[in-house]
Design a protein around this motif. Structure first.
Motif, short mmCIF file in Angstrom:
data_model
loop_
_atom_site.label_atom_id
_atom_site.label_comp_id
_atom_site.label_asym_id
_atom_site.label_seq_id
_atom_site.Cartn_x
_atom_site.Cartn_y
_atom_site.Cartn_z
N ARG A 84 0.92 -1.11 -0.12
CA ARG A 84 0.00 0.02 0.14
C ARG A 84 0.94 1.29 -0.10
O ARG A 84 0.79 2.15 -0.66
N THR A 85 1.98 1.27 0.67
CA THR A 85 3.00 2.43 0.99
C THR A 85 3.57 2.65 -0.24
O THR A 85 3.60 3.64 -0.98
N GLY A 86 3.88 1.53 -1.15
CA GLY A 86 4.79 1.46 -2.40
C GLY A 86 3.87 2.23 -3.47
O GLY A 86 4.22 3.03 -4.27
N MET A 87 2.64 1.74 -3.67
CA MET A 87 1.88 2.16 -4.56
C MET A 87 1.30 3.45 -4.40
O MET A 87 1.24 4.37 -5.41
N THR A 88 1.05 3.83 -3.20
CA THR A 88 0.58 5.46 -2.85
C THR A 88 1.93 6.26 -3.27
O THR A 88 1.58 7.12 -3.89
N ILE A 89 2.95 5.91 -2.97
CA ILE A 89 4.43 6.58 -3.34
C ILE A 89 4.21 6.75 -4.79
O ILE A 89 4.39 7.85 -5.64
N SER A 90 4.08 5.46 -5.41
CA SER A 90 4.30 5.41 -6.80
C SER A 90 3.12 6.30 -7.46
O SER A 90 3.59 6.95 -8.63
N ILE A 91 1.89 6.12 -7.30
CA ILE A 91 0.82 6.98 -7.98
C ILE A 91 1.15 8.30 -7.89
O ILE A 91 1.14 9.17 -8.66
N LEU A 92 1.46 8.71 -6.38
CA LEU A 92 1.32 10.02 -6.19
C LEU A 92 2.51 10.94 -6.78
O LEU A 92 2.59 11.96 -7.26
N ALA A 93 3.33 10.06 -6.68
CA ALA A 93 4.93 10.73 -7.50
C ALA A 93 4.98 10.60 -8.74
O ALA A 93 5.85 11.41 -9.31
N PHE A 94 4.46 9.81 -9.51
CA PHE A 94 4.67 9.68 -11.13
C PHE A 94 3.27 10.52 -11.45
O PHE A 94 3.48 11.02 -12.83
N SER A 95 2.02 10.31 -11.16
CA SER A 95 0.99 10.63 -11.92
C SER A 95 0.57 12.10 -11.82
O SER A 95 0.11 12.93 -12.36
N VAL A 96 0.64 12.12 -10.40
CA VAL A 96 0.13 13.69 -9.83
C VAL A 96 1.06 14.77 -10.55
O VAL A 96 0.79 15.75 -10.84
N PRO A 97 2.46 14.74 -10.32
CA PRO A 97 3.19 15.91 -10.77
C PRO A 97 3.10 15.89 -12.28
O PRO A 97 3.34 17.14 -12.71
N VAL A 98 2.95 15.01 -12.99
CA VAL A 98 2.74 15.08 -14.34
C VAL A 98 1.82 15.93 -14.89
O VAL A 98 1.64 16.52 -15.99
N ILE A 99 0.70 16.03 -14.14
CA ILE A 99 -0.52 16.85 -14.50
C ILE A 99 -0.25 18.29 -14.16
O ILE A 99 -0.30 19.31 -14.98
N TYR A 105 13.33 18.11 -15.67
CA TYR A 105 14.10 17.89 -14.56
C TYR A 105 13.44 17.54 -13.15
O TYR A 105 13.93 16.65 -12.48
N VAL A 106 12.65 18.35 -12.79
CA VAL A 106 11.72 17.92 -11.93
C VAL A 106 11.08 16.58 -11.96
O VAL A 106 10.69 15.82 -11.26
N LEU A 107 10.46 16.44 -13.29
CA LEU A 107 9.72 15.09 -13.37
C LEU A 107 10.75 13.80 -13.31
O LEU A 107 10.16 12.85 -13.05
N PHE A 108 11.93 14.24 -13.60
CA PHE A 108 12.81 13.14 -13.54
C PHE A 108 13.06 12.73 -12.10
O PHE A 108 13.25 11.38 -11.93
N MET A 109 13.03 13.61 -11.21
CA MET A 109 13.47 13.35 -9.90
C MET A 109 12.06 12.48 -9.41
O MET A 109 12.26 11.77 -8.47
N PHE A 110 10.78 13.21 -9.80
CA PHE A 110 9.66 12.23 -9.10
C PHE A 110 9.60 10.88 -9.81
O PHE A 110 8.95 10.10 -9.15
N ALA A 111 10.07 10.64 -11.02
CA ALA A 111 10.08 9.34 -11.46
C ALA A 111 11.13 8.49 -10.71
O ALA A 111 10.61 7.41 -10.67
N ALA A 112 12.13 9.10 -10.19
CA ALA A 112 12.88 8.34 -9.49
C ALA A 112 12.32 7.88 -8.06
O ALA A 112 12.43 6.58 -7.61
N ILE A 113 11.70 8.60 -7.62
CA ILE A 113 10.86 8.56 -6.41
C ILE A 113 9.81 7.32 -6.54
O ILE A 113 9.41 6.63 -5.60
N ALA A 114 9.07 7.62 -7.74
CA ALA A 114 8.25 6.51 -8.05
C ALA A 114 8.70 5.19 -8.23
O ALA A 114 8.09 3.98 -7.87
N GLY A 115 9.94 5.18 -8.66
CA GLY A 115 10.74 3.88 -8.72
C GLY A 115 10.82 3.32 -7.42
O GLY A 115 10.60 1.99 -7.44
N ILE A 116 11.06 4.07 -6.31
CA ILE A 116 11.15 3.59 -4.99
C ILE A 116 9.94 3.03 -4.62
O ILE A 116 9.84 1.96 -4.03
#
Length: 144
Positions: A84-99, A105-116
């Motif tokens: 649950r924690t991993g999916m929440t981090i992944s969804i919030l870090a990769f999907s929400v910032p894209v909007i 470069y900021v999206l690159f950082m959030f993509a790395a966080i989504a990978g975690i």
């Protein structure tokens, strides 16, 4: 019968859980969202296809690099909490910032966080199902 005593689940509920697990795994490994992301990144965010793919590749690379640590955290803190924690981090870090964010470069950082987040959630469902099926071998043979 043993599973219903241990987990409070009937064999039909276990069969549904197994079917839901395989459906989840099929969608997870299908990468059906890659095409949507590429079109969105290129048309809306005005990124090149190389930049768009690099966001996706960095997410997969970080997930692969941290997969061992994600498994250790899942074993220590509980698999469902890790999932649950991993999916929440992944969804919030990769999907929400894209909007809201249009800087590569900021999206690159959030993509790395989504990978975690992906690393935290990656193997928890399969191990949970393995634990469920390991408790009663005759039921496992009957389901398959």
């Amino acid at each position: 019968m043993l599973c219903s005593i241990l987990y409070g689940m009937s064999p039909s509920n276990i069969r549904r859980s197994i079917a839901a697990y395989y459906a989840t795994m099929a969608l997870q490994f299908a990468d059906f969202t890659l095409g949507i992301y590429l079109i969105y990144f290129h048309d809306y965010l005005r990124l090149s296809f190389t930049q768009a793919l690099s966001l996706y590749v960095i997410k997969l690379g970080v997930s692969t690099a941290f997969d061992l640590f994600g498994g250790g955290i899942a074993d220590a803190d509980g698999r469902m909490l890790s999932y649950r924690t991993g999916m929440t981090i992944s969804i919030l870090a990769f999907s929400v910032p894209v909007i809201f964010i249009h800087n590569f470069y900021v999206l690159f950082m959030f993509a790395a966080i989504a990978g975690i987040g992906d690393a935290l959630a990656s193997n928890t469902l399969s191990m949970t199902m393995a634990d469920l099926l390991e408790t009663d071998q005759p039921l496992y043979r009957k389901v398959n």
